[in-house]
Enzyme design. Structure first.
Site, PDB file in Angstrom:
ATOM      1  N   ASN A   9       0.857  -1.183   0.000  1.00 60.28           N
ATOM      2  CA  ASN A   9       0.000   0.000   0.000  1.00 60.28           C
ATOM      3  C   ASN A   9       0.899   1.241   0.000  1.00 60.28           C
ATOM      4  O   ASN A   9       1.507   1.573   1.009  1.00 60.28           O
ATOM      5  CB  ASN A   9      -0.886  -0.052   1.258  1.00 60.28           C
ATOM      6  CG  ASN A   9      -1.694   1.211   1.457  1.00 60.28           C
ATOM      7  OD1 ASN A   9      -1.825   2.037   0.538  1.00 60.28           O
ATOM      8  ND2 ASN A   9      -2.244   1.378   2.656  1.00 60.28           N
TER       9      ASN A   9
ATOM     10  N   LYS B  90       0.115   4.348  -0.296  1.00 66.55           N
ATOM     11  CA  LYS B  90      -0.472   5.563   0.292  1.00 66.55           C
ATOM     12  C   LYS B  90      -0.192   6.775  -0.616  1.00 66.55           C
ATOM     13  O   LYS B  90      -0.198   6.626  -1.833  1.00 66.55           O
ATOM     14  CB  LYS B  90       0.050   5.773   1.717  1.00 66.55           C
ATOM     15  CG  LYS B  90      -0.116   4.502   2.563  1.00 66.55           C
ATOM     16  CD  LYS B  90       0.197   4.693   4.008  1.00 66.55           C
ATOM     17  CE  LYS B  90       0.035   3.359   4.737  1.00 66.55           C
ATOM     18  NZ  LYS B  90       0.210   3.446   6.163  1.00 66.55           N
TER      19      LYS B  90
ATOM     20  N   HIS C 167      -9.358   1.570   5.269  1.00 62.61           N
ATOM     21  CA  HIS C 167      -8.057   1.782   5.917  1.00 62.61           C
ATOM     22  C   HIS C 167      -8.216   2.770   7.073  1.00 62.61           C
ATOM     23  O   HIS C 167      -8.945   3.763   6.952  1.00 62.61           O
ATOM     24  CB  HIS C 167      -7.033   2.300   4.902  1.00 62.61           C
ATOM     25  CG  HIS C 167      -5.640   2.220   5.437  1.00 62.61           C
ATOM     26  ND1 HIS C 167      -5.157   3.129   6.346  1.00 62.61           N
ATOM     27  CD2 HIS C 167      -4.650   1.315   5.252  1.00 62.61           C
ATOM     28  CE1 HIS C 167      -3.919   2.789   6.677  1.00 62.61           C
ATOM     29  NE2 HIS C 167      -3.592   1.688   6.032  1.00 62.61           N
TER      30      HIS C 167
ATOM     31  N   GLU D 141      -6.457   5.075   8.176  1.00 57.83           N
ATOM     32  CA  GLU D 141      -6.134   6.478   7.893  1.00 57.83           C
ATOM     33  C   GLU D 141      -7.342   7.186   7.276  1.00 57.83           C
ATOM     34  O   GLU D 141      -7.552   8.378   7.494  1.00 57.83           O
ATOM     35  CB  GLU D 141      -4.907   6.554   6.971  1.00 57.83           C
ATOM     36  CG  GLU D 141      -3.622   6.246   7.732  1.00 57.83           C
ATOM     37  CD  GLU D 141      -2.507   5.684   6.875  1.00 57.83           C
ATOM     38  OE1 GLU D 141      -2.608   5.702   5.639  1.00 57.83           O
ATOM     39  OE2 GLU D 141      -1.522   5.190   7.473  1.00 57.83           O
TER      40      GLU D 141
ATOM     41  N   GLU E  43      -5.319  -4.724  10.818  1.00 61.25           N
ATOM     42  CA  GLU E  43      -4.237  -3.765  11.014  1.00 61.25           C
ATOM     43  C   GLU E  43      -4.462  -2.999  12.316  1.00 61.25           C
ATOM     44  O   GLU E  43      -5.230  -2.006  12.327  1.00 61.25           O
ATOM     45  CB  GLU E  43      -4.212  -2.758   9.868  1.00 61.25           C
ATOM     46  CG  GLU E  43      -3.970  -3.365   8.513  1.00 61.25           C
ATOM     47  CD  GLU E  43      -3.366  -2.342   7.553  1.00 61.25           C
ATOM     48  OE1 GLU E  43      -2.255  -2.597   7.081  1.00 61.25           O
ATOM     49  OE2 GLU E  43      -3.974  -1.304   7.299  1.00 61.25           O
TER      50      GLU E  43
ATOM     51  N   GLY F 238       2.922   2.031  10.985  1.00 58.07           N
ATOM     52  CA  GLY F 238       3.991   3.022  10.885  1.00 58.07           C
ATOM     53  C   GLY F 238       4.732   3.307  12.182  1.00 58.07           C
ATOM     54  O   GLY F 238       5.487   4.281  12.268  1.00 58.07           O
TER      55      GLY F 238
ATOM     56  N   SER G 105       3.592  -2.227  10.355  1.00 62.43           N
ATOM     57  CA  SER G 105       5.030  -2.341  10.587  1.00 62.43           C
ATOM     58  C   SER G 105       5.631  -3.674  10.143  1.00 62.43           C
ATOM     59  O   SER G 105       6.535  -4.204  10.782  1.00 62.43           O
ATOM     60  CB  SER G 105       5.349  -2.083  12.058  1.00 62.43           C
ATOM     61  OG  SER G 105       5.002  -0.751  12.398  1.00 62.43           O
TER      62      SER G 105
HETATM   63  P1  PGA Z   1       3.006   0.218   7.638  1.00 58.40           P
HETATM   64  O1  PGA Z   1       1.538   0.496   7.084  1.00 58.40           O
HETATM   65  O2  PGA Z   1       3.465  -1.089   7.030  1.00 58.40           O
HETATM   66  O3  PGA Z   1       3.820   1.396   7.180  1.00 58.40           O
HETATM   67  O4  PGA Z   1       2.910   0.117   9.113  1.00 58.40           O
HETATM   68  C1  PGA Z   1       0.610  -0.517   6.886  1.00 58.40           C
HETATM   69  C2  PGA Z   1      -0.674   0.023   6.322  1.00 58.40           C
HETATM   70  O5  PGA Z   1      -1.037   1.160   6.683  1.00 58.40           O
HETATM   71  O6  PGA Z   1      -1.352  -0.630   5.522  1.00 58.40           O
END
Ligand code: PGA
Length: 249
Positions: free
Chosen positions: A7, A9, A97, A99, A166, A172, A210
């Site tokens: 992903n 982003k 997601h 976010e 997640e 992150g 992560s």
């Molecule tokens: P990350 O993000 O691997 O940077 O923690 C995962 C995601 O948001 O799908």
């Protein structure tokens, strides 16, 4: 079959196609394992169509990072519908997601998004996850079940849906759940899915948060895991390839 889904982003310009090319070259050469997994990359909308033309007959599939709750065309500035995604040949979409949930996507909106994605025959990666406070208050399972129940229709057959678990506190941050804790959560989600939906198709669950070339070792022995949703580490072909290499080492 394991899934490694990248992903991106808000990342990527036309030249970033090199990242996907390198991953694709690795896949073609990885004869020992490449039948065991599938790679899907989600670049931003601006690149989907042109990248897809290039990777049409390759082992890598491309995925949209979101879709509108509305179908077809309409007066929704800045939005892209599932119909438009499908029209450029994309077969996958990420929905829910954290976010995007954080910037206002609630269960009602997500339910509409899921519906329009199903109507357009897209494969859906549906994200769920508890935040830090909910985890601290031992509400994880309650939250996850609610996120699933409120959005996925009861008669859904799960042919085209993959759940991505997640934990928000893990995205992150470099923090990951303990393997036994994760395993327990996955078993509980699968049990819930089986009792709630009675689908003939098997339920697939990915982990995201992560995941990188180091942390992947922690997930190797976890049964009930169908793959990974990878954010940060998917923006580099080396980091992404190292995750796959280390997973099968
Ligand atoms: P990350 O993000 O691997 O940077 O923690 C995962 C995601 O948001 O799908």
């Amino acid at each position: 079959m394991k899934y490694f889904i990248g992903n991106w982003k808000m990342f990527g310009i036309p030249g970033s196609i090199k990242i996907i090319e390198r991953i694709n070259n690795f896949l073609s050469k990885d004869k020992k394992n490449n039948k065991k997994y599938k790679v899907i990359i989600a670049p931003p909308f601006t690149l989907l169509s042109s990248f897809n033309r290039k990777f049409k007959n390759k082992r890598i599939s491309l995925c949209a990072q979101n879709c509108s709750q509305f179908d077809n065309f309409g007066a929704h500035t800045g939005s892209v519908s599932a119909y438009m995604i499908k029209a450029v040949g994309i077969k996958h979409v990420i929905i829910g997601h954290s976010e995007n949930r954080a910037s206002g996507e609630n269960d009602v909106i997500l339910r509409k998004k899921l519906f329009t994605a199903i109507q357009n025959n897209l494969n859906i990666i549906f994200c769920i996850g508890e935040n830090k406070t909910q985890k601290r208050n031992k509400l994880t399972l309650q939250v996850l079940k609610k996120q699933i129940k409120n959005v996925i229709m009861k008669n859904c057959n799960f042919k085209n849906i993959i759940i991505a678990y997640e934990p928000v506190w893990s995205i992150g941050t470099g923090k990951i759940p303990k393997p036994d804790e994760l395993q327990k959560t996955l078993i509980s989600i699968k049990k819930f899915l089986k009792s709630h939906f009675r689908s003939k198709n098997s339920f697939k669950i990915l982990y995201g948060g992560s995941v990188d070339y180091k942390s992947i070792h922690n997930f190797k022995l976890i049964k009930d895991l169908d793959g990974f949703l990878i954010g940060g580490a998917s923006k580099s072909s080396k980091k992404f390839i190292d995750i796959i290499k280390n997973f099968y080492k």
